[in-house]
Design a protein around this motif. Structure first.
Motif, PDB file in Angstrom:
ATOM      1  N   ALA A 276       0.831  -1.204   0.000  1.00  0.00           N
ATOM      2  CA  ALA A 276       0.000   0.000   0.000  1.00  0.00           C
ATOM      3  C   ALA A 276       0.866   1.255   0.000  1.00  0.00           C
ATOM      4  O   ALA A 276       0.554   2.242  -0.676  1.00  0.00           O
ATOM      5  CB  ALA A 276      -0.928  -0.010   1.214  1.00  0.00           C
ATOM      6  N   LEU A 277       1.965   1.220   0.766  1.00  0.00           N
ATOM      7  CA  LEU A 277       2.885   2.358   0.763  1.00  0.00           C
ATOM      8  C   LEU A 277       3.483   2.568  -0.621  1.00  0.00           C
ATOM      9  O   LEU A 277       3.649   3.712  -1.081  1.00  0.00           O
ATOM     10  CB  LEU A 277       4.005   2.136   1.782  1.00  0.00           C
ATOM     11  CG  LEU A 277       3.614   1.979   3.256  1.00  0.00           C
ATOM     12  CD1 LEU A 277       4.873   1.835   4.112  1.00  0.00           C
ATOM     13  CD2 LEU A 277       2.774   3.132   3.747  1.00  0.00           C
ATOM     14  N   MET A 278       3.815   1.470  -1.308  1.00  0.00           N
ATOM     15  CA  MET A 278       4.455   1.577  -2.616  1.00  0.00           C
ATOM     16  C   MET A 278       3.516   2.150  -3.673  1.00  0.00           C
ATOM     17  O   MET A 278       3.904   3.039  -4.443  1.00  0.00           O
ATOM     18  CB  MET A 278       4.983   0.210  -3.058  1.00  0.00           C
ATOM     19  CG  MET A 278       6.153  -0.292  -2.231  1.00  0.00           C
ATOM     20  SD  MET A 278       6.805  -1.860  -2.886  1.00  0.00           S
ATOM     21  CE  MET A 278       7.453  -2.600  -1.390  1.00  0.00           C
ATOM     22  N   ILE A 279       2.271   1.659  -3.728  1.00  0.00           N
ATOM     23  CA  ILE A 279       1.371   2.174  -4.765  1.00  0.00           C
ATOM     24  C   ILE A 279       0.966   3.606  -4.447  1.00  0.00           C
ATOM     25  O   ILE A 279       0.789   4.419  -5.356  1.00  0.00           O
ATOM     26  CB  ILE A 279       0.143   1.261  -4.953  1.00  0.00           C
ATOM     27  CG1 ILE A 279      -0.640   1.661  -6.206  1.00  0.00           C
ATOM     28  CG2 ILE A 279      -0.745   1.260  -3.733  1.00  0.00           C
ATOM     29  CD1 ILE A 279       0.126   1.551  -7.507  1.00  0.00           C
ATOM     30  N   ALA A 280       0.887   3.947  -3.154  1.00  0.00           N
ATOM     31  CA  ALA A 280       0.599   5.341  -2.789  1.00  0.00           C
ATOM     32  C   ALA A 280       1.768   6.246  -3.135  1.00  0.00           C
ATOM     33  O   ALA A 280       1.584   7.350  -3.665  1.00  0.00           O
ATOM     34  CB  ALA A 280       0.277   5.433  -1.302  1.00  0.00           C
ATOM     35  N   GLY A 281       2.991   5.774  -2.847  1.00  0.00           N
ATOM     36  CA  GLY A 281       4.177   6.582  -3.097  1.00  0.00           C
ATOM     37  C   GLY A 281       4.552   6.679  -4.552  1.00  0.00           C
ATOM     38  O   GLY A 281       4.757   7.779  -5.085  1.00  0.00           O
ATOM     39  N   PHE A 282       4.651   5.536  -5.215  1.00  0.00           N
ATOM     40  CA  PHE A 282       5.043   5.543  -6.626  1.00  0.00           C
ATOM     41  C   PHE A 282       3.926   6.045  -7.533  1.00  0.00           C
ATOM     42  O   PHE A 282       4.178   6.650  -8.579  1.00  0.00           O
ATOM     43  CB  PHE A 282       5.456   4.139  -7.072  1.00  0.00           C
ATOM     44  CG  PHE A 282       6.790   3.688  -6.539  1.00  0.00           C
ATOM     45  CD1 PHE A 282       7.941   4.425  -6.765  1.00  0.00           C
ATOM     46  CD2 PHE A 282       6.905   2.506  -5.818  1.00  0.00           C
ATOM     47  CE1 PHE A 282       9.173   4.011  -6.277  1.00  0.00           C
ATOM     48  CE2 PHE A 282       8.127   2.074  -5.325  1.00  0.00           C
ATOM     49  CZ  PHE A 282       9.264   2.829  -5.558  1.00  0.00           C
ATOM     50  N   GLY A 283       2.662   5.773  -7.148  1.00  0.00           N
ATOM     51  CA  GLY A 283       1.548   6.121  -8.025  1.00  0.00           C
ATOM     52  C   GLY A 283       0.810   7.383  -7.655  1.00  0.00           C
ATOM     53  O   GLY A 283       0.063   7.927  -8.475  1.00  0.00           O
ATOM     54  N   GLY A 284       0.957   7.846  -6.412  1.00  0.00           N
ATOM     55  CA  GLY A 284       0.281   9.063  -5.996  1.00  0.00           C
ATOM     56  C   GLY A 284      -1.198   8.889  -5.718  1.00  0.00           C
ATOM     57  O   GLY A 284      -1.995   9.809  -5.920  1.00  0.00           O
ATOM     58  N   PHE A 285      -1.587   7.695  -5.225  1.00  0.00           N
ATOM     59  CA  PHE A 285      -2.983   7.411  -4.937  1.00  0.00           C
ATOM     60  C   PHE A 285      -3.253   7.366  -3.434  1.00  0.00           C
ATOM     61  O   PHE A 285      -2.390   6.944  -2.652  1.00  0.00           O
ATOM     62  CB  PHE A 285      -3.391   6.046  -5.511  1.00  0.00           C
ATOM     63  CG  PHE A 285      -3.340   5.943  -6.998  1.00  0.00           C
ATOM     64  CD1 PHE A 285      -4.398   6.399  -7.779  1.00  0.00           C
ATOM     65  CD2 PHE A 285      -2.250   5.372  -7.635  1.00  0.00           C
ATOM     66  CE1 PHE A 285      -4.357   6.290  -9.159  1.00  0.00           C
ATOM     67  CE2 PHE A 285      -2.196   5.254  -9.015  1.00  0.00           C
ATOM     68  CZ  PHE A 285      -3.257   5.720  -9.777  1.00  0.00           C
ATOM     69  N   LYS A 286      -4.459   7.730  -3.038  1.00  0.00           N
ATOM     70  CA  LYS A 286      -4.934   7.460  -1.694  1.00  0.00           C
ATOM     71  C   LYS A 286      -5.383   6.006  -1.633  1.00  0.00           C
ATOM     72  O   LYS A 286      -6.068   5.516  -2.539  1.00  0.00           O
ATOM     73  CB  LYS A 286      -6.101   8.395  -1.344  1.00  0.00           C
ATOM     74  CG  LYS A 286      -6.609   8.254   0.083  1.00  0.00           C
ATOM     75  CD  LYS A 286      -7.693   9.298   0.356  1.00  0.00           C
ATOM     76  CE  LYS A 286      -8.190   9.226   1.785  1.00  0.00           C
ATOM     77  NZ  LYS A 286      -9.227  10.268   2.047  1.00  0.00           N
ATOM     78  N   VAL A 287      -4.999   5.304  -0.558  1.00  0.00           N
ATOM     79  CA  VAL A 287      -5.202   3.862  -0.486  1.00  0.00           C
ATOM     80  C   VAL A 287      -5.800   3.468   0.861  1.00  0.00           C
ATOM     81  O   VAL A 287      -5.348   3.926   1.911  1.00  0.00           O
ATOM     82  CB  VAL A 287      -3.861   3.097  -0.674  1.00  0.00           C
ATOM     83  CG1 VAL A 287      -4.091   1.595  -0.693  1.00  0.00           C
ATOM     84  CG2 VAL A 287      -3.146   3.551  -1.934  1.00  0.00           C
ATOM     85  N   ILE A 288      -6.804   2.595   0.809  1.00  0.00           N
ATOM     86  CA  ILE A 288      -7.298   1.930   2.012  1.00  0.00           C
ATOM     87  C   ILE A 288      -6.659   0.551   2.061  1.00  0.00           C
ATOM     88  O   ILE A 288      -6.838  -0.256   1.145  1.00  0.00           O
ATOM     89  CB  ILE A 288      -8.833   1.772   1.996  1.00  0.00           C
ATOM     90  CG1 ILE A 288      -9.519   3.135   2.019  1.00  0.00           C
ATOM     91  CG2 ILE A 288      -9.294   0.929   3.187  1.00  0.00           C
ATOM     92  CD1 ILE A 288     -11.025   3.055   1.826  1.00  0.00           C
ATOM     93  N   CYS A 289      -5.893   0.283   3.096  1.00  0.00           N
ATOM     94  CA  CYS A 289      -5.250  -1.026   3.292  1.00  0.00           C
ATOM     95  C   CYS A 289      -6.063  -1.802   4.327  1.00  0.00           C
ATOM     96  O   CYS A 289      -6.207  -1.360   5.472  1.00  0.00           O
ATOM     97  CB  CYS A 289      -3.813  -0.835   3.765  1.00  0.00           C
ATOM     98  SG  CYS A 289      -2.928  -2.374   4.112  1.00  0.00           S
TER      99      CYS A 289
END
Length: 374
Positions: A166-179
């Motif tokens: 979740a940290l990676m897709i939020a960081g690399f992709g710039g998305f808000k994520v619910i884990c």
């Protein structure tokens, strides 16, 4: 600083490469299972040092061409010490789960800082979760929301240990994520994990337009991503605009070509006959392993959202990934398949500093950008 999440969970460090060992001869067996315990011990001894991965009668060198030095280090790493773990009780399972989780938790602060994200504990749909938000979000992602279901064989990565992907897709992709911190065995076998994931999904679609949403996860999380779509279809719930089931455990049984061809080559999962198969049976709790909610490959893929799948050539779940890709394509679903040279199970997210990691999550982010509304 190099942050090797999978390597941390597998072993504390990667020592320097050493000389090759003699290849042991496997025990005679008509069904491929007899004598697996002594054979496992022989293979563990043969693969106790970094370097070429060994299995009977052959040595497979670490690939060099097209593979970064950081990825080569992951590929060359020894088997994780827990690969053949055989907990005999709930207490032994919990001890193993906590020891692995502690290694991941220790790496999270540096990883969170590097990804430039914030993490907020939450309860969504009555389920424990974490909301991961990039400190700098592209304008195109302001109204987008991802739901992440973590991997770990339905038993590993509770609590904050669920967060790395979740940290990676939020960081690399710039998305808000619910884990989603879903319940797991030994206390909560099937269908607890799926019930929790669906409860979060039902709540999440009131937080954002489903056309602007995606579901993703790796390994078990990939299987749950697929199973969530099967179940959402059955229950008449909104579907996300896209999914990213990474190397999904889409067939929970020992079924598929690479369960054999990549056995003892994959240096993360190693063999279904170790902790992996034991975790499958623990989670299934007597249910049919071909139930599409346990093995989503056996479900109906018609009407699925576009999907991007990721695997590696040494992945024990490469066949699971390929079979899923074929099932999606045969159902007329737009589906991309990325396969990384030499990588074992989920090693595309094994080192946050590896260029392959950035590449994999950038590809997923671009796929989402192409299919999600704004």
């Amino acid at each position: 600083m190099r942050m090797c999440i999978l390597a941390l969970a597998a072993s504390a460090a990667i020592p320097a490469a050493s000389a090759q060992h003699a290849v042991p001869t496997p025990p005679a067996a008509t069904d491929g299972k007899a004598g697996s315990e002594p054979f496992a011990a022989q293979q563990a001894a043969a693969n106790s040092k970094p370097g070429p991965r060994q299995r009977p009668a052959e040595t497979i060198p670490v690939p060099v061409e097209g593979v970064s030095p950081a990825a080569q280090a992951l590929i060359a790493a020894p088997f994780p010490p827990h690969f053949n773990a055989d907990p005999k009780s709930a207490a032994e399972w919990k001890d193993l789960i906590e020891r692995r989780a502690a290694l991941i938790r220790a790496a999270l602060p540096a990883m969170q800082e590097k990804m430039a994200v914030t993490v907020q504990p939450a309860v969504i749909g009555g389920v424990k979760a974490y909301i991961v938000t990039p400190k700098s979000m592209p304008e195109a992602n302001k109204n987008r929301l991802l739901v992440h279901v973590h991997g770990g064989g339905y038993v590993f990565a509770p609590g904050e240990a669920a967060l790395p992907e979740a940290l990676m897709i939020a960081g690399f992709g710039g998305f808000k994520v619910i884990c989603v911190d879903y319940r797991m065995p030994p206390d909560f076998p099937y269908p607890a994990a799926m019930d929790d994931a669906m409860a979060v999904w039902k709540a999440a679609v009131t937080m954002a337009d489903p056309k602007n949403m995606a579901i993703l996860g790796t390994s078990t999380g990939g299987a749950m991503t697929l199973a969530m779509i099967h179940r959402a279809k059955q229950e008449g719930l909104p579907l996300p605009a896209a999914i990213a089931p990474g190397t999904p455990w889409s067939d929970i049984a020992d079924t598929g070509d690479t369960y054999k061809s990549n056995e003892w080559v994959d240096n993360i999962l190693v063999t279904w006959d170790g902790w992996l198969g034991r975790a499958a049976r623990l989670y299934a709790a007597g249910h049919d392993l071909k139930d599409p909610q346990l093995s989503p490959i056996y479900g109906d893929f018609s009407g699925f959202p576009p999907a991007i799948l990721t695997s590696g050539t040494r992945d024990l779940f490469l066949s699971n990934t390929v079979r899923t890709h074929r099932a999606l394509k045969r159902a007329g679903v737009a589906a991309d398949l990325n396969v990384y040279e030499g990588q074992s199970h989920a090693q595309y997210m094994g080192n946050i500093d590896a260029p392959e990691t950035r590449e994999a999550f950038t590809d997923i982010a671009r796929f989402f950008d192409a299919h999600l509304g704004r």
